[in-house]
Design a protein around this motif. Structure first.
Motif, PDB file in Angstrom:
ATOM      1  N   LEU A 287       8.945  11.770  -7.944  1.00  0.00           N
ATOM      2  CA  LEU A 287       7.833  12.608  -7.498  1.00  0.00           C
ATOM      3  C   LEU A 287       7.265  12.154  -6.160  1.00  0.00           C
ATOM      4  O   LEU A 287       6.556  12.924  -5.507  1.00  0.00           O
ATOM      5  N   LEU A 288       7.554  10.933  -5.776  1.00  0.00           N
ATOM      6  CA  LEU A 288       7.032  10.378  -4.533  1.00  0.00           C
ATOM      7  C   LEU A 288       8.173   9.851  -3.679  1.00  0.00           C
ATOM      8  O   LEU A 288       9.088   9.188  -4.200  1.00  0.00           O
ATOM      9  N   PRO A 289       8.151  10.106  -2.363  1.00  0.00           N
ATOM     10  CA  PRO A 289       9.128   9.449  -1.485  1.00  0.00           C
ATOM     11  C   PRO A 289       8.792   7.970  -1.346  1.00  0.00           C
ATOM     12  O   PRO A 289       7.663   7.535  -1.621  1.00  0.00           O
ATOM     13  N   ALA A 290       9.760   7.187  -0.885  1.00  0.00           N
ATOM     14  CA  ALA A 290       9.576   5.742  -0.792  1.00  0.00           C
ATOM     15  C   ALA A 290       8.418   5.373   0.128  1.00  0.00           C
ATOM     16  O   ALA A 290       7.643   4.453  -0.161  1.00  0.00           O
ATOM     17  N   SER A 291       8.284   6.090   1.240  1.00  0.00           N
ATOM     18  CA  SER A 291       7.224   5.761   2.198  1.00  0.00           C
ATOM     19  C   SER A 291       5.840   5.956   1.601  1.00  0.00           C
ATOM     20  O   SER A 291       4.922   5.148   1.806  1.00  0.00           O
ATOM     21  N   VAL A 292       5.663   7.035   0.827  1.00  0.00           N
ATOM     22  CA  VAL A 292       4.370   7.303   0.206  1.00  0.00           C
ATOM     23  C   VAL A 292       4.075   6.270  -0.884  1.00  0.00           C
ATOM     24  O   VAL A 292       2.954   5.753  -0.990  1.00  0.00           O
TER      25      VAL A 292
END
Length: 283
Positions: free
Chosen positions: A38-43
């Motif tokens: 649900l979340l990209p790595a950066s976020v």
């Protein structure tokens, strides 16, 4: 006033709730990133860093040592939780350098000296593991990695000398642990970096031994009793590294002769300084 009194009366319970809340947020973010995408790595990484900053701020506001440890463990672990393999060492080690400065600043200002040991273990552990798996001297990584090793070594060397000045029991223990582990782990990291260079291990050992000879000379000149352990450890590491460097550059017979003469000299030095361990090393 009543609310403040209640908060102080139930301080341990309140800190446990805060720590538990941060842990739940960490687990929720990790699950959203790792298991459900649900979340990209950066976020996810940004959320981890933000949670670490919030935890550190809460620890400072409330003078809560355990909360500071938990927050910094989360901050140090953030790159590992979102790691996808490879990547730039500059961003990773640059981020760790900032965390080390925060940890050492809190240790020096608040007396939470164990944060220095925590930073040392995370930094060297991750740096050595990254170098073992991803380091490529042919890709232009050599100079930058060398600079990071030198930076962390200098920071923790300064920390060990700074902590010992407070003369408290916990500070002395943290200073001793850092003084033992810093050169050992930095040497392992350095040997991994220089493994592909001709006699790179020998030059690394000579450089490390020379640095500790200089540190020993400076501490010997100061002569304060509370620096005795740091002086002895500096002398040990200088002798140890310079001794190991000899067989890298010289053949076996010459090495044996030098070691024999050095051993006699160290036994004599031990008698002059009344330092038993130097005699054992000489023998």
């Amino acid at each position: 006033m009543c609310i403040r009194d209640r908060r102080n009366k139930r301080r341990g319970y309140g800190l446990a709730l805060e720590g538990g809340g941060l842990a739940i947020l960490y687990l929720t973010t990790y699950s959203a990133y790792q298991f459900y995408a649900l979340l990209p790595a950066s976020v996810a990484f940004a959320i981890f860093v933000t949670l670490g900053a919030i935890g550190t701020a809460l620890a400072l506001l409330q003078g809560a040592r355990i909360l500071a440890y938990a927050a910094l463990i989360g901050a140090f672990a953030a790159p590992l939780l979102v790691a996808a393999g490879g990547g730039s060492y500059v961003g990773l080690l640059g981020y760790y350098a900032l965390l080390v400065l925060v940890a050492l600043g809190l240790a020096a200002r608040k007396g939470w000296h164990g944060l220095g040991v925590l930073g040392l273990l995370f930094t060297y552990g991750v740096g050595i593991a990254y170098t073992f798996d991803n380091f490529d001297p042919g890709a232009g990584d050599y100079l930058g990695m060398q600079l990071f090793v030198a930076l962390f070594f200098a920071l923790f060397l300064a920390a060990s000398l700074l902590f010992v000045r407070s003369r408290s029991g916990k500070a002395q223990i943290s200073a001793a642990v850092i003084a033992v582990l810093n050169p050992l782990l930095a040497l392992i990291w350095q040997l991994l970096i220089t493994d592909s260079f001709y006699k790179g291990e020998g030059y690394s050992l000579v450089a490390g031994g020379t640095i500790y000879l200089v540190v020993f000379a400076v501490l010997q000149r100061r002569g304060e009793p509370w620096l005795a352990l740091q002086r002895e450890l500096s002398l040990f590491w200088a002798l140890f590294m310079l001794s190991l460097a000899i067989p890298v550059f010289l053949e076996v017979r010459i090495t044996v002769a030098i070691w024999a003469v050095a051993g006699v000299a160290w036994v004599w030095l031990a008698q002059r300084r009344a330092t038993r361990w130097v005699a054992y090393l000489g023998l």
